[in-house]
Design a protein around this motif. Structure first.
Motif, mmCIF file in Angstrom:
data_model
loop_
_atom_site.group_PDB
_atom_site.id
_atom_site.type_symbol
_atom_site.label_atom_id
_atom_site.label_comp_id
_atom_site.label_asym_id
_atom_site.label_seq_id
_atom_site.Cartn_x
_atom_site.Cartn_y
_atom_site.Cartn_z
ATOM 1 N N VAL A 1 -48.296 -38.994 -33.127
ATOM 2 C CA VAL A 1 -47.343 -37.928 -33.454
ATOM 3 C C VAL A 1 -46.619 -37.481 -32.184
ATOM 4 O O VAL A 1 -45.401 -37.295 -32.175
ATOM 5 N N ALA A 2 -47.384 -37.317 -31.102
ATOM 6 C CA ALA A 2 -46.775 -36.900 -29.836
ATOM 7 C C ALA A 2 -45.762 -37.929 -29.350
ATOM 8 O O ALA A 2 -44.746 -37.579 -28.735
ATOM 9 N N ALA A 3 -46.039 -39.209 -29.625
ATOM 10 C CA ALA A 3 -45.160 -40.289 -29.169
ATOM 11 C C ALA A 3 -44.041 -40.591 -30.165
ATOM 12 O O ALA A 3 -43.184 -41.437 -29.885
ATOM 13 N N MET A 4 -44.053 -39.942 -31.321
ATOM 14 C CA MET A 4 -43.036 -40.178 -32.346
ATOM 15 C C MET A 4 -41.646 -39.975 -31.755
ATOM 16 O O MET A 4 -41.359 -38.947 -31.153
ATOM 17 N N ASP A 5 -40.770 -40.961 -31.936
ATOM 18 C CA ASP A 5 -39.488 -40.929 -31.245
ATOM 19 C C ASP A 5 -38.360 -41.362 -32.167
ATOM 20 O O ASP A 5 -38.573 -42.079 -33.156
ATOM 21 N N PHE A 6 -37.180 -40.925 -31.823
ATOM 22 C CA PHE A 6 -35.946 -41.266 -32.526
ATOM 23 C C PHE A 6 -35.594 -42.724 -32.263
ATOM 24 O O PHE A 6 -35.581 -43.170 -31.124
ATOM 25 N N SER A 7 -35.355 -43.476 -33.328
ATOM 26 C CA SER A 7 -34.999 -44.883 -33.187
ATOM 27 C C SER A 7 -33.612 -45.133 -33.752
ATOM 28 O O SER A 7 -33.162 -44.433 -34.669
#
Length: 649
Positions: free
Chosen positions: A40-46
């Motif tokens: 979740v912390a690493a969840m990023d916009f792609s």
């Protein structure tokens, strides 16, 4: 700022501005382990279409699992990566009993997840969750390690007696030695009592691992054994009888043998684990992904998020879109957020939203920003299933007070700095979101600059939602291809916003109407209106009429729907011979009266009821007409138009 060669998210506090940081917190709360929390912390916009599509498919499938209330394995989501890394880096290290138990239980969970997905089939035998099953197909499971761990540990996570033959022998001898200690102590006490060396009520005591008899100091040499301590007064000494001491010594030797044998067993198991460390790490990465996807699906369940139609093009075709954070907040008050229908496509790329203050313009903007960013992070969004979503390479946001205390920048200077960045970096795959465009300085100058910047956005074929009160931007939207007006509807009679977005016409600020409603003296309103000029007042009245017209037609649509529904019921009842035919005729008469064609034709000159401005009919569409009132065009109900003159033949 979140920049890369492929995408840009602006500004650097974008997530805080639109609420993604809060979304992360909600998703994190749904995680079962640190494995998922890290994801979740690493969840990023792609900006990679295939990647986002895969994320959405995975989360959508897990949402089905939750909705179906299937028995997905959720026990023992344990993070043992540090332990595995430790034994990988230090060849002399070994796994403890507790660590083996954690490894065994979590590996069993991973194995159960893989089995669950492979066994999930439809009635026709097809895979029920193909995207998740594909993920599971890449994972190695370790039944032999699980079985070995089970053969070593008992239910209390201790090494079993039969983990090895030698350990079984040692523990059997230990039990015998313990019994010998008890037996020899009882014999020693009886003999001492018979000899009158200790009292009848004397009891052995355990001190520092030794079983001792309290004896009068005068008799300490009369009992064979080892003196270990005495009382504070020196009158009593504590003696370990000779036979007890021998048995205790034997027990300690056996305990040392046991520790060595347990260590040997643990080392042997650890050595069986080491060759599989790389595959094990991948398995725990898979567990983390499952935890993350499950958390996203759980959050989607909370906000009524769905997997919408997702296409590899720039578009926002959303029906019934809801701001999830606002809805969570309102539900605590037993209320619901108002849904919005929002449309951006190749024809109408830039939406200029106007309307009364506190009417929902900023909420509309933030809804677009939040949901689009969520979508491209792989989160499901709360929209109707008929919605169509797209993808953008860049999202630029200018929301709220941009004043920078550190740099001594005014709000307007900060705003212009943002606009400079937007103009220099936007393209046809950019989504631009600007609140109160051009505000913060003298209106005529601010409006002119805003219109020029808007023109640059349009020339670069960028997409966006922009809120404003400036009339010149509303005119620009009417006159310019690619730009469209939108209004947040406002009920002037009740003096309250309706939080509904209507695309196609601009909105009035209702400033004069609101001032009158709250009781501002009429002479102030009259003088203010005179200063604004007749043209401005007429235009604002015209926009209010459009707003009323929108509300009128929405109510009529509901009325038509009710009539049609009633008519269907009527026909069904009539078919059964249960309703008088006169009732159906009456309802058909109502519908016929409402839908009957107007006499107004294309090219005729008309007035909007209650307004002096004369317009020309450009096009007729059923019960509505497109009318040009000077530079402005509007779609108006024929019922609200008065014929001024016919088109000259």
């Amino acid at each position: 700022m979140l920049y890369s060669n492929e995408n840009m998210i602006y500004p650097n506090n974008f997530e805080q501005r639109i609420g993604i940081d809060t979304i992360r917190q909600f998703v994190t709360e749904k995680c079962l382990s640190t494995l998922g929390e890290e994801k979740v912390a690493a969840m990023d916009f792609s900006t990679d279409y295939a990647t986002i599509a895969r994320w959405l498919e995975q989360t959508g499938e897990f949402l089905q699992i939750l909705r179906n209330k299937e028995d997905f394995p959720v026990d023992f989501f344990l993070d043992v990566r540090d332990t595995l890394q430790r034994i990988g880096e230090d060849i002399t290290a070994w796994l403890s009993e507790e660590e083996i138990a954690g490894l065994m239980n979590s590996l069993q969970t991973i194995s159960d997840i893989v089995a669950f997905l492979h066994n999930a089939r439809t009635d026709t035998g097809r895979m029920k969750y193909p995207s998740l099953t594909f993920m599971a197909g890449q994972i190695t499971v370790f039944p032999l390690l699980i079985d070995k761990a089970n053969s070593i540990l008992d239910k209390s996570c201790q090494v079993k007696d039969n983990a090895s033959r030698r350990l079984a022998d040692i523990r059997r001898d230990k039990a015998e030695a313990a019994k010998a200690i008890t037996r020899n102590m009882q014999i020693a006490i009886r003999e001492a009592q018979a000899a009158g060396l200790i009292g009848r009520d004397a009891q052995p005591s355990l001190r520092e691992g030794h079983m001792l008899i309290p004896v009068n100091a005068a008799n300490k040499r009369k009992i064979k054994g080892v003196v270990h301590a005495d009382s504070g007064s020196g009158k009593t000494v504590f003696i370990e009888p000779e036979a007890v001491a021998a048995a205790s010594s034997r027990l300690r030797e056996l305990e040392n043998d046991e520790r060595r044998e347990v260590a040997r067993i643990l080392i042997e198991f650890t050595n069986q684990v080491r060759p599989h460390l790389a595959d094990l790490m991948r398995s725990y990465h898979f567990m983390g992904e499952m935890d993350f996807i499950r958390a996203k699906a759980s959050f989607a369940l909370r906000i009524n998020g769905i997997k919408p139609v997702f296409e590899n093009e720039q578009q926002v075709e959303w029906i019934q879109a809801v701001h999830p954070l606002l809805n969570i907040q309102l539900r605590q008050q037993n209320k619901e957020a108002f849904p919005l229908d929002i449309r951006l496509n190749r024809k109408d790329r830039l939406l200029i939203v106007s309307g009364a203050n506190a009417g929902g313009k900023s909420l509309c903007l933030k809804t677009v920003a939040l949901l689009q960013y969520m979508l491209q992070c792989g989160l499901l969004i709360p929209v109707d299933e008929s919605s169509r979503t797209g993808i953008f390479d860049h999202i630029f946001v200018d929301i709220g007070d941009g004043q920078s205390i550190e740099n001594s920048l005014s709000t307007y200077t900060s705003h212009l700095t943002n606009m400079k960045f937007f103009v220099e970096n936007c393209d046809n795959k950019t989504l631009i979101l600007i609140d109160e465009f051009g505000s913060g300085t003298e209106p005529q100058i601010g409006g002119a600059i805003a219109e020029t910047i808007l023109d640059r956005f349009n020339r670069k074929h960028s997409f966006g939602v922009i809120t404003t009160h400036f009339q010149n931007l509303k005119h620009f939207a009417y006159e310019t291809d690619g730009v469209v007006n939108g209004a947040m509807l406002y009920d002037a009679e009740r003096m309250q916003p309706l939080y509904r977005l209507s695309i196609g016409s601009p909105g009035s600020s209702f400033a004069v109407e609101v001032a009158r409603r709250i009781g501002l003296p009429e002479d102030i309103i009259v003088d203010s209106s005179a200063k604004m000029g007749e043209d401005f007042i007429n235009m604002d009245n015209f926009l209010q009429s459009i707003a009323r017209d929108k509300l009128y037609w929405e109510d009529k649509r509901k009325e038509i729907t009710a009539i049609e529904r009633k008519a269907i019921e009527t026909r069904a009842i009539e078919a059964a011979g249960s309703l008088e035919s006169s009732k159906g005729k009456a309802e058909n008469s109502v519908r016929k009266q409402f839908l009957e064609n107007a006499v107004i034709e294309k090219g005729d000159s008309v007035k909007l009821d209650g307004q002096p401005t004369v317009g020309v009919i450009l096009e007729l569409q059923g019960k509505q007409a497109t009318v040009a009132f000077g530079m402005m065009r509007s779609t108006v109900a024929l019922k609200r138009l008065t014929l001024v003159s016919k088109k000259r033949k």
